[in-house]
Motif scaffolding. Structure first.
Motif, PDB file in Angstrom:
ATOM      1  N   THR A  11      39.701  46.140  -6.922  1.00  0.00           N
ATOM      2  CA  THR A  11      38.605  45.193  -7.095  1.00  0.00           C
ATOM      3  C   THR A  11      37.895  45.029  -5.764  1.00  0.00           C
ATOM      4  OG1 THR A  11      40.176  43.451  -6.635  1.00  0.00           O
ATOM      5  CG2 THR A  11      39.603  43.791  -8.939  1.00  0.00           C
ATOM      6  N   ILE A  12      36.654  44.647  -5.823  1.00  0.00           N
ATOM      7  CA  ILE A  12      35.944  44.330  -4.595  1.00  0.00           C
ATOM      8  C   ILE A  12      35.621  42.847  -4.621  1.00  0.00           C
ATOM      9  CG2 ILE A  12      33.850  44.756  -3.246  1.00  0.00           C
ATOM     10  CD1 ILE A  12      33.875  47.571  -4.329  1.00  0.00           C
ATOM     11  N   PRO A  13      36.183  42.077  -3.680  1.00  0.00           N
ATOM     12  CA  PRO A  13      35.918  40.642  -3.671  1.00  0.00           C
ATOM     13  C   PRO A  13      34.423  40.374  -3.555  1.00  0.00           C
ATOM     14  CG  PRO A  13      37.680  41.184  -2.165  1.00  0.00           C
ATOM     15  CD  PRO A  13      37.116  42.465  -2.628  1.00  0.00           C
ATOM     16  N   GLY A  14      33.970  39.379  -4.273  1.00  0.00           N
ATOM     17  CA  GLY A  14      32.550  39.050  -4.246  1.00  0.00           C
ATOM     18  C   GLY A  14      31.751  39.825  -5.271  1.00  0.00           C
ATOM     19  N   LYS A  15      32.368  40.825  -5.881  1.00  0.00           N
ATOM     20  CA  LYS A  15      31.669  41.578  -6.921  1.00  0.00           C
ATOM     21  C   LYS A  15      32.462  41.441  -8.213  1.00  0.00           C
ATOM     22  CE  LYS A  15      28.995  44.223  -4.033  1.00  0.00           C
ATOM     23  NZ  LYS A  15      27.673  44.738  -4.088  1.00  0.00           N
ATOM     24  N   GLU A  16      31.710  41.444  -9.283  1.00  0.00           N
ATOM     25  CA  GLU A  16      32.349  41.231 -10.569  1.00  0.00           C
ATOM     26  C   GLU A  16      32.216  42.493 -11.399  1.00  0.00           C
ATOM     27  OE1 GLU A  16      31.684  38.299 -14.331  1.00  0.00           O
ATOM     28  OE2 GLU A  16      30.430  38.041 -12.569  1.00  0.00           O
ATOM     29  N   ILE A  17      33.278  42.876 -12.059  1.00  0.00           N
ATOM     30  CA  ILE A  17      33.199  44.049 -12.920  1.00  0.00           C
ATOM     31  C   ILE A  17      32.588  43.632 -14.246  1.00  0.00           C
ATOM     32  CG2 ILE A  17      34.509  45.821 -14.137  1.00  0.00           C
ATOM     33  CD1 ILE A  17      36.579  45.635 -11.865  1.00  0.00           C
ATOM     34  N   VAL A  18      31.443  44.191 -14.551  1.00  0.00           N
ATOM     35  CA  VAL A  18      30.760  43.820 -15.778  1.00  0.00           C
ATOM     36  C   VAL A  18      31.244  44.688 -16.932  1.00  0.00           C
ATOM     37  CG1 VAL A  18      28.520  43.372 -16.813  1.00  0.00           C
ATOM     38  CG2 VAL A  18      28.771  43.299 -14.342  1.00  0.00           C
ATOM     39  N   ARG A  19      31.392  45.979 -16.649  1.00  0.00           N
ATOM     40  CA  ARG A  19      31.813  46.892 -17.713  1.00  0.00           C
ATOM     41  C   ARG A  19      32.767  47.942 -17.171  1.00  0.00           C
ATOM     42  NH1 ARG A  19      27.689  50.162 -20.817  1.00  0.00           N
ATOM     43  NH2 ARG A  19      26.497  50.077 -18.902  1.00  0.00           N
TER      44      ARG A  19
ATOM     45  N   GLU B 230      27.616  58.648 -12.620  1.00  0.00           N
ATOM     46  CA  GLU B 230      26.200  58.311 -12.801  1.00  0.00           C
ATOM     47  C   GLU B 230      25.771  58.560 -14.239  1.00  0.00           C
ATOM     48  OE1 GLU B 230      24.388  60.641  -9.809  1.00  0.00           O
ATOM     49  OE2 GLU B 230      24.456  59.025  -8.309  1.00  0.00           O
ATOM     50  N   ALA B 231      26.288  59.619 -14.801  1.00  0.00           N
ATOM     51  CA  ALA B 231      25.917  59.977 -16.178  1.00  0.00           C
ATOM     52  C   ALA B 231      26.322  58.910 -17.181  1.00  0.00           C
ATOM     53  CB  ALA B 231      26.533  61.316 -16.546  1.00  0.00           C
ATOM     54  N   VAL B 232      27.438  58.223 -16.914  1.00  0.00           N
ATOM     55  CA  VAL B 232      27.852  57.171 -17.848  1.00  0.00           C
ATOM     56  C   VAL B 232      27.286  55.807 -17.456  1.00  0.00           C
ATOM     57  CG1 VAL B 232      29.934  58.320 -18.656  1.00  0.00           C
ATOM     58  CG2 VAL B 232      30.063  56.839 -16.655  1.00  0.00           C
ATOM     59  N   GLY B 233      26.459  55.776 -16.416  1.00  0.00           N
ATOM     60  CA  GLY B 233      25.780  54.540 -16.052  1.00  0.00           C
ATOM     61  C   GLY B 233      26.575  53.618 -15.150  1.00  0.00           C
ATOM     62  N   ALA B 234      27.500  54.167 -14.372  1.00  0.00           N
ATOM     63  CA  ALA B 234      28.297  53.328 -13.477  1.00  0.00           C
ATOM     64  C   ALA B 234      27.586  53.184 -12.132  1.00  0.00           C
ATOM     65  CB  ALA B 234      29.664  53.958 -13.261  1.00  0.00           C
ATOM     66  N   ASN B 235      27.895  52.101 -11.426  1.00  0.00           N
ATOM     67  CA  ASN B 235      27.388  51.993 -10.062  1.00  0.00           C
ATOM     68  C   ASN B 235      28.514  51.923  -9.035  1.00  0.00           C
ATOM     69  OD1 ASN B 235      28.236  49.420 -10.424  1.00  0.00           O
ATOM     70  ND2 ASN B 235      26.249  48.449 -10.124  1.00  0.00           N
TER      71      ASN B 235
ATOM     72  N   GLU C  69      43.259  74.020  -5.582  1.00  0.00           N
ATOM     73  CA  GLU C  69      42.471  73.161  -6.434  1.00  0.00           C
ATOM     74  C   GLU C  69      42.462  71.762  -5.860  1.00  0.00           C
ATOM     75  OE1 GLU C  69      43.811  71.357  -9.859  1.00  0.00           O
ATOM     76  OE2 GLU C  69      41.872  71.332 -10.851  1.00  0.00           O
ATOM     77  N   ILE C  70      41.280  71.188  -5.766  1.00  0.00           N
ATOM     78  CA  ILE C  70      41.147  69.815  -5.307  1.00  0.00           C
ATOM     79  C   ILE C  70      40.662  69.008  -6.491  1.00  0.00           C
ATOM     80  CG2 ILE C  70      40.071  68.277  -3.658  1.00  0.00           C
ATOM     81  CD1 ILE C  70      41.291  70.314  -2.049  1.00  0.00           C
ATOM     82  N   PHE C  71      41.314  67.904  -6.722  1.00  0.00           N
ATOM     83  CA  PHE C  71      41.014  67.106  -7.899  1.00  0.00           C
ATOM     84  C   PHE C  71      40.801  65.664  -7.469  1.00  0.00           C
ATOM     85  CE2 PHE C  71      42.812  65.070 -11.891  1.00  0.00           C
ATOM     86  CZ  PHE C  71      41.652  65.267 -12.608  1.00  0.00           C
ATOM     87  N   ALA C  72      39.693  65.074  -7.894  1.00  0.00           N
ATOM     88  CA  ALA C  72      39.427  63.675  -7.569  1.00  0.00           C
ATOM     89  C   ALA C  72      39.190  62.923  -8.870  1.00  0.00           C
ATOM     90  CB  ALA C  72      38.202  63.562  -6.675  1.00  0.00           C
ATOM     91  N   TYR C  73      39.788  61.739  -8.990  1.00  0.00           N
ATOM     92  CA  TYR C  73      39.548  60.956 -10.198  1.00  0.00           C
ATOM     93  C   TYR C  73      39.547  59.470  -9.895  1.00  0.00           C
ATOM     94  CZ  TYR C  73      44.674  60.704 -10.230  1.00  0.00           C
ATOM     95  OH  TYR C  73      45.994  60.509  -9.882  1.00  0.00           O
ATOM     96  N   GLY C  74      38.912  58.715 -10.732  1.00  0.00           N
ATOM     97  CA  GLY C  74      38.841  57.272 -10.513  1.00  0.00           C
ATOM     98  C   GLY C  74      38.295  56.569 -11.748  1.00  0.00           C
ATOM     99  N   THR C  75      38.213  55.247 -11.655  1.00  0.00           N
ATOM    100  CA  THR C  75      37.701  54.449 -12.768  1.00  0.00           C
ATOM    101  C   THR C  75      36.235  54.116 -12.527  1.00  0.00           C
ATOM    102  OG1 THR C  75      39.864  53.408 -12.767  1.00  0.00           O
ATOM    103  CG2 THR C  75      38.198  52.437 -14.199  1.00  0.00           C
ATOM    104  N   ALA C  76      35.378  54.510 -13.460  1.00  0.00           N
ATOM    105  CA  ALA C  76      33.960  54.189 -13.323  1.00  0.00           C
ATOM    106  C   ALA C  76      33.718  52.797 -13.873  1.00  0.00           C
ATOM    107  CB  ALA C  76      33.117  55.198 -14.084  1.00  0.00           C
ATOM    108  N   VAL C  77      33.004  51.980 -13.107  1.00  0.00           N
ATOM    109  CA  VAL C  77      32.711  50.610 -13.557  1.00  0.00           C
ATOM    110  C   VAL C  77      31.279  50.242 -13.208  1.00  0.00           C
ATOM    111  CG1 VAL C  77      35.053  49.711 -13.370  1.00  0.00           C
ATOM    112  CG2 VAL C  77      33.545  49.633 -11.407  1.00  0.00           C
ATOM    113  N   GLU C  78      30.826  49.202 -13.852  1.00  0.00           N
ATOM    114  CA  GLU C  78      29.539  48.642 -13.461  1.00  0.00           C
ATOM    115  C   GLU C  78      29.840  47.320 -12.761  1.00  0.00           C
ATOM    116  OE1 GLU C  78      26.578  48.575 -16.622  1.00  0.00           O
ATOM    117  OE2 GLU C  78      25.511  47.065 -15.444  1.00  0.00           O
TER     118      GLU C  78
END
Lengths: 235, 104
Positions: B8-16, B70-75, B93-102
């Protein structure tokens, strides 16, 4: 015979250059560790609640290191009798410290003072090359944090614990919105706009001595829309 | 686009929450670099060619992940993880993954 000569030459070259490279890199690592000691690394995921953050971004540092021929030879001998492989231990130690330092460097360049949730990952990149376990890649990454100013922190603490009530101080009311402001304030304090107008002729004016902070802020937001200069003074 | 590996990022709210996004790349080293690395295997020390190669691939993998986000509309992409594995000799092989949120 010639094979033995090649082997010995490689062994000596490996020993000489390997020693040299290791000493050099350890010297440089020690120097930079001192330099970047101020940057705090935390392996925890959650941030402290009162931390003020201006900016956060991902930082990474990586390095590929390998052991020299001599050490590899030692390791081969060691694997016969088993036990600690000191030559590989120093390799991994060097790699890890170097990767962490590169991550710190990136964070420091961008003005960050803390790195949270630091992850360090090691992988061998020369798989399948027989006995040469030699080169490893070490990657360190984390969330770098640029802290907000101390002032912000103090304000936040003030707001949370110290004072919840206080008064509004109006320092300036522009002529253009004066009438509207008087009407708004009169409605709030249940007096006539004329009385407020008289009060406002001598600035600064202190209003409402025991107002709740939340309420004061709502009123301030309204007043600021009318270009009034107003501040909250905690008790 | 905010990229971070905390949740989480303090001061920011996860909308979606927009789900997992990922990016990967498989890279091989070219012969010249391989020969240099072979020499370094004798002398020991850092293999700069490989370090650069892996950094480039990591950047590429991250970019692919960002494009997907970006394609799914995350910021923002939170809780990013990297992993490296060598597939065959001379390729990684290099693999990167994460959770996309707005975030807001």
């Amino acid at each position: 015979m010639s094979e033995l000569v090649v082997f010995l030459v490689l062994l000596i070259l490996g020993y000489g250059f390997g020693r040299f490279a290791e000493t050099m890199s350890y010297n440089s690592i020690r120097k930079r560790e001192e330099e970047f000691g101020k940057i705090i690394l935390v392996a925890a995921k959650t941030l402290p609640a009162d931390l003020v953050i201006r900016e956060t971004f991902l930082v990474t540092g990586s390095v590929v290191v390998s052991v020299d021929y001599f050490k590899r030879f030692l390791a081969t001998l060691r694997s016969i009798i088993g036990g600690r492989m000191i030559s590989f231990e120093t390799l991994l130690d060097r790699g890890r410290r170097e990767a962490v330092l590169r991550m710190k460097q990136e964070a420091g360049d961008k003005g960050a003072t803390m790195i949270f949730n630091v992850k360090i990952e090691t992988s061998s990149i020369s798989k399948g090359q027989g006995s040469s376990i030699g080169s490893v890649e070490v990657l360190a990454y984390g969330a770098a944090i640029v802290r907000g100013e101390e002032r912000d922190i103090k304000e936040r603490i003030d707001r949370k614990t110290v004072s919840t009530t206080g008064s509004l101080v109006i320092t300036h009311v522009p002529e253009a919105t004066r009438k509207k402001v008087c009407q708004y304030l009169a409605k709030l304090s249940k007096t006539s706009p004329e009385k407020i107008d008289a009060k406002l002729s001598k600035l600064p004016v202190t209003l409402a001595k025991n107002m709740e902070r939340d309420r004061a802020e709502k009123i301030m937001a309204q007043l600021k829309q009318a270009a009034v200069e107003v501040r909250f003074e905690a008790k | 686009m905010i990229l971070t590996n905390i949740e989480t990022i303090p001061g920011k709210e996860i909308v979606r929450h927009l789900g997992l996004v990922q990016g990967s790349t498989v890279r091989a080293k070219h012969v010249g670099r391989d020969i240099m690395a072979g020499l370094k295997n004798v002398f020991g020390g850092e293999l700069k060619g490989y370090t650069e190669l892996l950094q480039e691939s990591r950047k590429e993998a991250t970019e692919r992940m960002v494009r997907q986000a970006e394609a799914v509309g995350a910021n923002a992409v939170l809780n990013i993880r990297y992993s490296t594995s060598s597939v065959t000799q001379g390729a990684a092989e290099i693999f990167a993954y994460g959770t996309a949120v707005e975030l807001r």
